[in-house]
Design a protein around this motif. Structure first.
Motif, mmCIF file in Angstrom:
data_model
loop_
_atom_site.group_PDB
_atom_site.id
_atom_site.type_symbol
_atom_site.label_atom_id
_atom_site.label_comp_id
_atom_site.label_asym_id
_atom_site.label_seq_id
_atom_site.Cartn_x
_atom_site.Cartn_y
_atom_site.Cartn_z
ATOM 1 N N ILE A 136 1.866 -7.667 -5.131
ATOM 2 C CA ILE A 136 2.875 -8.806 -5.132
ATOM 3 C C ILE A 136 3.523 -8.839 -6.215
ATOM 4 C CG2 ILE A 136 0.980 -10.348 -4.054
ATOM 5 C CD1 ILE A 136 0.185 -11.456 -6.403
ATOM 6 N N SER A 250 4.962 -12.466 -1.503
ATOM 7 C CA SER A 250 4.197 -13.179 -2.032
ATOM 8 C C SER A 250 4.903 -13.065 -3.608
ATOM 9 C CB SER A 250 2.669 -12.852 -2.481
ATOM 10 O OG SER A 250 2.031 -13.126 -0.895
ATOM 11 N N LYS A 352 -1.160 -10.022 -0.065
ATOM 12 C CA LYS A 352 -0.569 -8.779 -0.668
ATOM 13 C C LYS A 352 0.506 -8.270 0.283
ATOM 14 C CE LYS A 352 -4.395 -7.284 -3.325
ATOM 15 N NZ LYS A 352 -5.296 -6.199 -3.558
#
Length: 392
Positions: A136, A250, A352
């Motif tokens: 991320i 993310s 993720k």
């Protein structure tokens, strides 16, 4: 033999030996030469398209001088002996060896041309297989205001100063250690850092180069920026700007601060709104709970550190509001253990995103040129010893 014809033969022979020397590197790394990068310091100031022409000009100039002096110009330096008559010498057999007198110069010219190419240090970019890595995009926003000089309970051995004395860790010391540990654990995340005091500054954009990031974080000290203020809104806005173009699913911001917002041009709530529009989750970690804490205030007459009690106001409601409005969470850490737990709880459950990673290494190609150059020089020595021996 006519000098013009001889010069043409010498030039052709030199080019021939040079081309013959190129056969080995061409066979060994044929495809690599088409995309080779010439990295010698003398060439780095030239654009890539001009480096090969520049090398060609150097080779032509230097090799021409060397070959000319070893062949055509060598006749003028040949030792002479005065004789009353040379009729017996003229009628005597000449032999085949006289036709090879220019071969050493040709061989050396080809070897010099290969050596010049080797000195230009050609390199080939080797790319490994593509790999998908999960991660991320994270930006850590670190407070460098003056309140971070307050001491923090670490539960570990204090730092040892340059004088050999032990000193207690400040909030900044503890935060840096926790961040460095956090960076080492998040191997597949792109992590950036923003630092702030009275103003906000980008220490590093999100990157996978964790060694560089750790080095930059380790060098952060109080006083490197103006710490007379806590511009939380500016810091969050700067971090949002860095995450705005991220393609990660993310995007996370971790705000570590121990004070209330009292500086800057962007209101913290508006900065949180900007983060919300860019789908950036803000996780806030409040260091300390607003109680009086120890702050080192110089040293006493015996060289021992002197401490005073100070109060630094906090605003947990603001931090909680910023976190909840963006889908994040807020934490309060009063010691190192609490800070570590807060940092790791933030990310363990996050979604993720896959990043495509490709390893690239540089391969030096100059040894492939040095080998044929050495072979040509060895041949020159053999020809001089066995074929074109001269007397005197």
């Amino acid at each position: 033999m006519n000098r013009l014809v001889r010069a043409a033969i010498v030039a052709s022979g030199t080019i021939g030996f040079f081309v013959a020397g190129l056969l080995y590197p061409a066979i060994a790394r044929g495809d690599a030469w088409a995309t080779a990068i010439w990295t010698a310091p003398a060439l780095t100031w030239l654009p890539d398209s001009a480096r090969l022409p520049a090398l060609g000009a150097v080779i032509l100039a230097l090799v021409s001088v060397v070959v000319w002096r070893m062949t055509l110009a060598a006749d003028a330096r040949t030792p002479r002996l005065r004789l009353s008559t040379i009729a017996p010498l003229i009628t005597g057999p000449r032999g085949l060896r006289t036709h090879f007198r220019d071969v050493p110069g040709m061989l050396r010219g080809g070897a010099i041309a290969l050596c010049i190419l080797a000195l230009a240090r050609p390199q080939n970019v080797l790319r490994g297989e593509d790999a998908d890595e999960q991660g991320i995009d994270i930006v850590v926003v670190l407070d460098l205001s003056g309140s971070m000089k307050a001491l923090m309970d670490t539960g570990t051995t204090p730092l040892r100063s340059q004088t050999g004395q032990q000193r207690r860790l400040t909030r900044l010391d503890t935060a840096k250690e926790v961040i460095l540990d956090f960076i080492s654990r998040r191997k597949t995340d792109r992590i950036g850092v923003v630092v702030f005091g009275r103003a906000a500054y980008i220490l590093s954009p999100p990157t996978l180069d964790k060694s560089l990031l750790a080095s930059l974080v380790g060098k952060m000290e109080l006083g490197v920026i103006d710490g007379n203020g806590t511009a939380i809104g500016d810091a969050v806005g700067t971090a949002v700007a860095r995450l705005r173009r991220s393609n990660a699913r993310s995007k996370v911001m971790i705000l570590l601060t121990d004070g209330d917002s009292n500086a800057g041009t962007i209101a913290p709530d508006y900065a949180a709104h900007l983060a919300q529009t860019q789908a950036v989750k803000i996780y806030t970690v409040q260091i300390g709970n607003g109680d009086e804490v120890d702050v080192q205030d110089g040293f006493d007459l015996f060289g021992q550190p002197r401490f005073v009690r100070e109060h630094f106001p906090v605003n947990p409601q603001l931090l909680e509001r910023m976190a909840t409005s963006t889908g994040g969470d807020s934490f309060v850490a009063t010691d190192r253990k609490g800070l570590e737990q807060s940092m790791h709880r933030i990310l363990d459950s996050l979604e993720k995103t896959r990043f495509e990673a490709q390893a690239a290494t540089m391969e030096d190609l100059f040894p492939l040129l040095v080998v044929p150059a050495a072979v040509l020089l060895a041949l020159e020595a053999l020809v001089r010893i066995a074929i074109v021996r001269r007397f005197p």
